[in-house]
Every structure is written in structure tokens, then in C-alpha cells.
Design a protein around this motif. Structure first.
Motif, PDB file in Angstrom:
ATOM      1  N   ALA A  47       0.715  -1.405   0.000  1.00 34.87           N
ATOM      2  CA  ALA A  47      -0.111  -0.131  -0.101  1.00 34.87           C
ATOM      3  C   ALA A  47       0.833   1.373  -0.045  1.00 34.87           C
ATOM      4  CB  ALA A  47      -0.987   0.031   1.245  1.00 34.87           C
ATOM      5  N   TYR A  48       2.230   1.122  -0.571  1.00 33.15           N
ATOM      6  CA  TYR A  48       2.890   2.220  -0.272  1.00 33.15           C
ATOM      7  C   TYR A  48       2.743   3.424  -0.864  1.00 33.15           C
ATOM      8  CZ  TYR A  48       5.155   1.406  -4.917  1.00 33.15           C
ATOM      9  OH  TYR A  48       5.247   1.214  -6.185  1.00 33.15           O
ATOM     10  N   SER A  49       1.874   3.237  -2.084  1.00 34.08           N
ATOM     11  CA  SER A  49       1.726   4.647  -2.842  1.00 34.08           C
ATOM     12  C   SER A  49       0.051   4.905  -2.435  1.00 34.08           C
ATOM     13  CB  SER A  49       1.301   4.065  -4.250  1.00 34.08           C
ATOM     14  OG  SER A  49       0.300   3.217  -4.502  1.00 34.08           O
ATOM     15  N   ARG A  50      -0.422   4.622  -1.305  1.00 32.88           N
ATOM     16  CA  ARG A  50      -1.581   5.099  -0.871  1.00 32.88           C
ATOM     17  C   ARG A  50      -1.501   6.037   0.267  1.00 32.88           C
ATOM     18  NH1 ARG A  50      -5.540  -0.067  -0.158  1.00 32.88           N
ATOM     19  NH2 ARG A  50      -7.025   1.639   0.016  1.00 32.88           N
ATOM     20  N   SER A  51      -2.322   6.748   0.580  1.00 38.25           N
ATOM     21  CA  SER A  51      -2.330   7.682   1.946  1.00 38.25           C
ATOM     22  C   SER A  51      -3.773   7.515   2.716  1.00 38.25           C
ATOM     23  CB  SER A  51      -1.795   8.900   1.578  1.00 38.25           C
ATOM     24  OG  SER A  51      -2.769   9.641   0.839  1.00 38.25           O
ATOM     25  N   ASP A  52      -4.669   6.909   2.074  1.00 39.87           N
ATOM     26  CA  ASP A  52      -5.946   6.765   2.856  1.00 39.87           C
ATOM     27  C   ASP A  52      -5.797   5.570   3.961  1.00 39.87           C
ATOM     28  OD1 ASP A  52      -5.708   5.002   0.615  1.00 39.87           O
ATOM     29  OD2 ASP A  52      -7.727   4.679   0.663  1.00 39.87           O
ATOM     30  N   LYS A  53      -5.594   6.150   5.271  1.00 43.47           N
ATOM     31  CA  LYS A  53      -5.441   5.261   6.241  1.00 43.47           C
ATOM     32  C   LYS A  53      -6.701   4.350   6.407  1.00 43.47           C
ATOM     33  CE  LYS A  53      -2.034   6.670   9.562  1.00 43.47           C
ATOM     34  NZ  LYS A  53      -1.578   7.564   9.924  1.00 43.47           N
ATOM     35  N   ASP A  54      -7.985   4.855   6.462  1.00 42.87           N
ATOM     36  CA  ASP A  54      -8.880   3.991   6.556  1.00 42.87           C
ATOM     37  C   ASP A  54      -9.117   2.845   5.465  1.00 42.87           C
ATOM     38  OD1 ASP A  54      -9.481   5.483   8.729  1.00 42.87           O
ATOM     39  OD2 ASP A  54     -11.175   6.640   8.026  1.00 42.87           O
ATOM     40  N   GLY A  55      -9.035   3.337   4.301  1.00 43.55           N
ATOM     41  CA  GLY A  55      -8.976   2.448   3.055  1.00 43.55           C
ATOM     42  C   GLY A  55      -7.941   1.417   3.081  1.00 43.55           C
ATOM     43  N   ILE A  56      -6.567   1.648   3.671  1.00 37.79           N
ATOM     44  CA  ILE A  56      -5.653   0.595   3.852  1.00 37.79           C
ATOM     45  C   ILE A  56      -6.085  -0.354   4.937  1.00 37.79           C
ATOM     46  CG2 ILE A  56      -3.278   0.133   4.540  1.00 37.79           C
ATOM     47  CD1 ILE A  56      -2.627   2.950   3.392  1.00 37.79           C
ATOM     48  N   LEU A  97      -6.561  -4.299   4.209  1.00 34.53           N
ATOM     49  CA  LEU A  97      -5.637  -5.255   4.961  1.00 34.53           C
ATOM     50  C   LEU A  97      -6.605  -6.334   5.569  1.00 34.53           C
ATOM     51  CD1 LEU A  97      -3.028  -6.080   5.969  1.00 34.53           C
ATOM     52  CD2 LEU A  97      -3.321  -4.751   8.110  1.00 34.53           C
ATOM     53  N   ALA A  98      -7.845  -5.785   6.241  1.00 40.10           N
ATOM     54  CA  ALA A  98      -8.766  -6.761   6.812  1.00 40.10           C
ATOM     55  C   ALA A  98      -9.218  -7.874   5.857  1.00 40.10           C
ATOM     56  CB  ALA A  98      -9.863  -5.917   7.519  1.00 40.10           C
ATOM     57  N   TRP A  99      -9.461  -7.024   4.672  1.00 39.14           N
ATOM     58  CA  TRP A  99     -10.165  -7.820   3.515  1.00 39.14           C
ATOM     59  C   TRP A  99      -9.175  -9.127   2.791  1.00 39.14           C
ATOM     60  CZ3 TRP A  99      -9.044  -7.170  -1.943  1.00 39.14           C
ATOM     61  CH2 TRP A  99      -9.922  -8.060  -2.985  1.00 39.14           C
ATOM     62  N   VAL A 100      -7.927  -8.577   2.795  1.00 42.00           N
ATOM     63  CA  VAL A 100      -6.758  -9.432   2.474  1.00 42.00           C
ATOM     64  C   VAL A 100      -6.533 -10.644   3.241  1.00 42.00           C
ATOM     65  CG1 VAL A 100      -4.440  -9.744   1.899  1.00 42.00           C
ATOM     66  CG2 VAL A 100      -5.654  -7.818   0.638  1.00 42.00           C
ATOM     67  N   GLY A 129      -1.635 -11.219  -2.158  1.00 40.19           N
ATOM     68  CA  GLY A 129      -2.269 -10.326  -0.989  1.00 40.19           C
ATOM     69  C   GLY A 129      -1.820  -8.835  -1.138  1.00 40.19           C
ATOM     70  N   ARG A 130      -0.279  -8.880  -1.158  1.00 41.78           N
ATOM     71  CA  ARG A 130       0.433  -7.538  -1.304  1.00 41.78           C
ATOM     72  C   ARG A 130       0.075  -6.910  -2.494  1.00 41.78           C
ATOM     73  NH1 ARG A 130       7.135  -7.902  -1.833  1.00 41.78           N
ATOM     74  NH2 ARG A 130       6.115  -8.729  -3.746  1.00 41.78           N
ATOM     75  N   ALA A 131       0.070  -7.383  -3.480  1.00 44.20           N
ATOM     76  CA  ALA A 131      -0.683  -6.772  -4.881  1.00 44.20           C
ATOM     77  C   ALA A 131      -1.962  -6.264  -4.668  1.00 44.20           C
ATOM     78  CB  ALA A 131      -0.495  -7.536  -5.992  1.00 44.20           C
ATOM     79  N   LEU A 132      -2.612  -6.943  -3.877  1.00 43.98           N
ATOM     80  CA  LEU A 132      -4.339  -6.470  -3.754  1.00 43.98           C
ATOM     81  C   LEU A 132      -4.159  -5.101  -3.007  1.00 43.98           C
ATOM     82  CD1 LEU A 132      -5.849  -9.659  -3.151  1.00 43.98           C
ATOM     83  CD2 LEU A 132      -5.773  -8.214  -5.452  1.00 43.98           C
ATOM     84  N   MET A 133      -3.043  -4.744  -1.829  1.00 40.55           N
ATOM     85  CA  MET A 133      -3.129  -3.960  -1.126  1.00 40.55           C
ATOM     86  C   MET A 133      -2.892  -2.304  -1.694  1.00 40.55           C
ATOM     87  SD  MET A 133      -3.903  -4.754   1.971  1.00 40.55           S
ATOM     88  CE  MET A 133      -3.094  -3.166   2.820  1.00 40.55           C
ATOM     89  N   SER A 134      -2.487  -2.575  -3.110  1.00 38.98           N
ATOM     90  CA  SER A 134      -2.476  -1.230  -3.679  1.00 38.98           C
ATOM     91  C   SER A 134      -3.734  -0.744  -4.183  1.00 38.98           C
ATOM     92  CB  SER A 134      -1.448  -1.294  -4.912  1.00 38.98           C
ATOM     93  OG  SER A 134      -1.877  -2.269  -5.954  1.00 38.98           O
ATOM     94  N   GLU A 135      -4.712  -1.519  -4.094  1.00 31.05           N
ATOM     95  CA  GLU A 135      -6.010  -1.212  -4.333  1.00 31.05           C
ATOM     96  C   GLU A 135      -6.051  -1.043  -6.043  1.00 31.05           C
ATOM     97  OE1 GLU A 135      -7.474   2.571  -3.573  1.00 31.05           O
ATOM     98  OE2 GLU A 135      -9.596   1.729  -2.558  1.00 31.05           O
ATOM     99  N   PRO A 136      -5.717  -2.127  -6.584  1.00 34.84           N
ATOM    100  CA  PRO A 136      -5.670  -1.770  -8.149  1.00 34.84           C
ATOM    101  C   PRO A 136      -6.956  -1.959  -8.710  1.00 34.84           C
ATOM    102  CG  PRO A 136      -5.048  -4.075  -7.512  1.00 34.84           C
ATOM    103  CD  PRO A 136      -5.224  -2.986  -6.471  1.00 34.84           C
ATOM    104  N   ASP A 137      -6.891  -1.401 -10.013  1.00 31.56           N
ATOM    105  CA  ASP A 137      -8.010  -1.640 -10.911  1.00 31.56           C
ATOM    106  C   ASP A 137      -7.764  -2.880 -11.842  1.00 31.56           C
ATOM    107  OD1 ASP A 137      -9.563   0.457 -10.249  1.00 31.56           O
ATOM    108  OD2 ASP A 137      -7.957   1.993 -11.224  1.00 31.56           O
TER     109      ASP A 137
END
Ligand code: ATP
Length: 234
Positions: free
Chosen positions: A101-110, A114-117, A146-154
Motif C-alpha cells: 500500500a506504499y503508494s496510498r495515503s488513505d489510512k481507513d482504506g488501507i 488489510l482486513a479484506w486480504v 495479497g501484497r499486490a491487492l493492497m495497492s487497491e488496483p483496478d
């Protein structure tokens, strides 16, 4: 929608990919099958911005992304889970996932993702404080996905996610691919396990020595005599 047109990739004097064109429509699972060395991983790497030695165009939602670097590609919403368990062995499962999730800053979304993964991969959840390098091969592969999914990809690109897994885990991985697609993610899947990949795919391409030789829906290709003979064990 991802549109690849006339993609060529060369390593030194060797042409690994020789002018392929493919479409990955939004919301679909598209798979690339083909023998070893056909150019599947090279194609995913080119989309990821990791291959500079390529020609052709790659467009994403109508925008030319051919020249973007890997960080730009992730920011555009495209992420790859590479072949071969490339996780960080000295970091824990949770730390590895957070890095995704390194490229994200939305704490709640992350936190939500994380809970989803962790729900998607109960094995990772149980081992969340274990160092990546001490996970089994299959668990490391799941961690890479799982790590790939953490970037919230389309668009998530999976390179051989079932490689070397026991049959039960292979089933689990394909179930997970269906689940992430049902959540709205578009999937581009590279697989040696041709039957399972064609079963799950909306559309599929067969790559042979850098050229697309056949394409069709997953069902069409499963029924195709040439595919059956070459990739499905007759
Ligand atoms: P596999 O299923 O075995 O992973 P693949 O279809 O993913 O195969 P690629 O990994 O894309 O195939 O390789 C395509 C061709 O390009 C192969 O002949 C390979 O040896 C060559 N190749 C890939 N990467 C490099 C590199 N960095 N330098 C030189 N040749 C390379």
C-alpha cells in the motif's frame, strides 16, 4: 480497458515478443497461456513499465501509458504479482502487506483492505507476525498476491499464481481469483495450469514463441482441438 497494440520485446538480438495485440476489458478475467518462453512474463513486465526494450503501444482507459515508469503504472491502478515469490523475507506478513500500500495515503482504506486480504487468505492471517522468509512456498505465493491487492488496483496481473502449489491450494488460488474479480477488479492472468485458467477466464490468448496464435473465450479454447492437444493433455 487495457489495449495492447503491436507489442515487440527484444533482449539483445532475440525477439521474445513479436507484435502481439490484446485487450483486457474492464471487469473481466483474461488469461495468457503458452509454453515456457512464449513471452508471457515479458508481456506482463512490459505493461508494468519494467521492460524498456519494447515497441508498440499500451493504453489504459484510453490513455497511452507506454512510457510510464513502474511507480506511474501502480499509481495508474495496475499492479503485478510477479512469478516466484518475490516477497521480503525479513519482514513479517503484515509488514509485507503494508508495503503493498506504499503508494496510498488513505489510512481507513488501507485498514479496510488489510482486513479484506487477511479474510481472503486465512493462512496469512494466522501467520501475520511470522517473517515472510519462514512461510512455506505456497504461503509466500499467497503473500505476493495479497501484497499486490493492497495497492487497491483496478487491474491486477498475476504471473503463475498457482505454480508449485499442492492441488488443494491451486483450487483455493483460482477461487480467490474469482472472488477478487467479483469485487470488481480486472484480472490479467498468466498460467501454466491451462485448464484451470481457461475455466476461470472470460477471454484467453494462446502465445507461442512471441506470437498470438489463438484467441477466444475460455470455453471456446477448452473446446479447441489444437488447445486440447498442446495444452490440455489431449
Ligand atoms: P515461462 O512460462 O517459462 O515463464 P514466459 O512465456 O513467461 O515463459 P518469458 O519469461 O517472457 O516467457 O521469456 C520469453 C523469452 O525471452 C525466453 O526465451 C527468455 O529466455 C527470454 N528472456 C526473458 N527475459 C530475458 C532477459 N532478461 N534477458 C534475455 N532473455 C530474456
Amino acid at each position: 480497458m487495457l489495449e495492447i497494440r503491436d507489442l515487440h520485446i527484444a533482449y539483445g538480438g532475440i525477439q521474445a515478443v513479436k507484435g502481439i495485440s490484446l485487450d483486457v476489458p474492464k471487469g473481466q478475467i483474461v488469461t495468457l497461456i503458452g509454453a515456457n518462453g512464449a513471452g508471457k512474463s515479458s508481456t506482463l513486465r512490459a505493461i508494468s513499465g519494467l521492460c524498456k526494450n519494447r515497441r508498440g503501444t499500451i493504453a489504459w482507459n484510453g490513455k497511452d501509458i507506454t512510457g510510464l515508469d513502474p511507480v506511474g503504472i501502480v499509481k495508474a491502478g495496475i499492479v503485478m504479482s510477479p512469478e516466484g515469490r518475490r516477497i521480503f523475507p525479513h519482514l513479517t506478513v503484515l509488514e509485507n502487506l503494508h508495503l503493498g500500500a506504499y503508494s496510498r495515503s488513505d489510512k481507513d482504506g488501507i485498514a479496510r483492505d488489510l482486513a479484506w486480504v487477511l479474510e481472503l487468505f486465512p493462512r496469512l492471517s494466522e501467520r501475520r507476525n511470522q517473517k515472510g522468509g519462514t512461510l512455506s512456498g505456497g504461503e509466500q505465493q499467497m503473500l505476493a498476491v495479497g501484497r499486490a491487492l493492497m495497492s487497491e488496483p483496478d487491474l491486477v496481473m498475476l504471473d503463475e499464481p498457482s505454480l508449485g502449489l499442492a492441488p488443494l491450494l491451486v483450487r483455493e488460488v483460482f477461487d480467490i481469483i474469482r472472488t477478487i474479480n467479483a469485487k470488481g477488479m480486472t484480472v490479467l492472468l498468466v498460467e501454466q495450469n491451462a485448464y484451470a485458467a481457461l475455466k476461470v477466464a472470460h477471454y484467453a490468448y494462446v502465445l507461442e514463441t512471441g506470437v498470438v496464435t489463438l484467441q477466444g473465450t475460455g470455453e471456446e479454447l477448452i473446446a479447441d482441438e489444437r488447445v486440447r492437444a498442446a495444452y490440455l493433455g489431449g
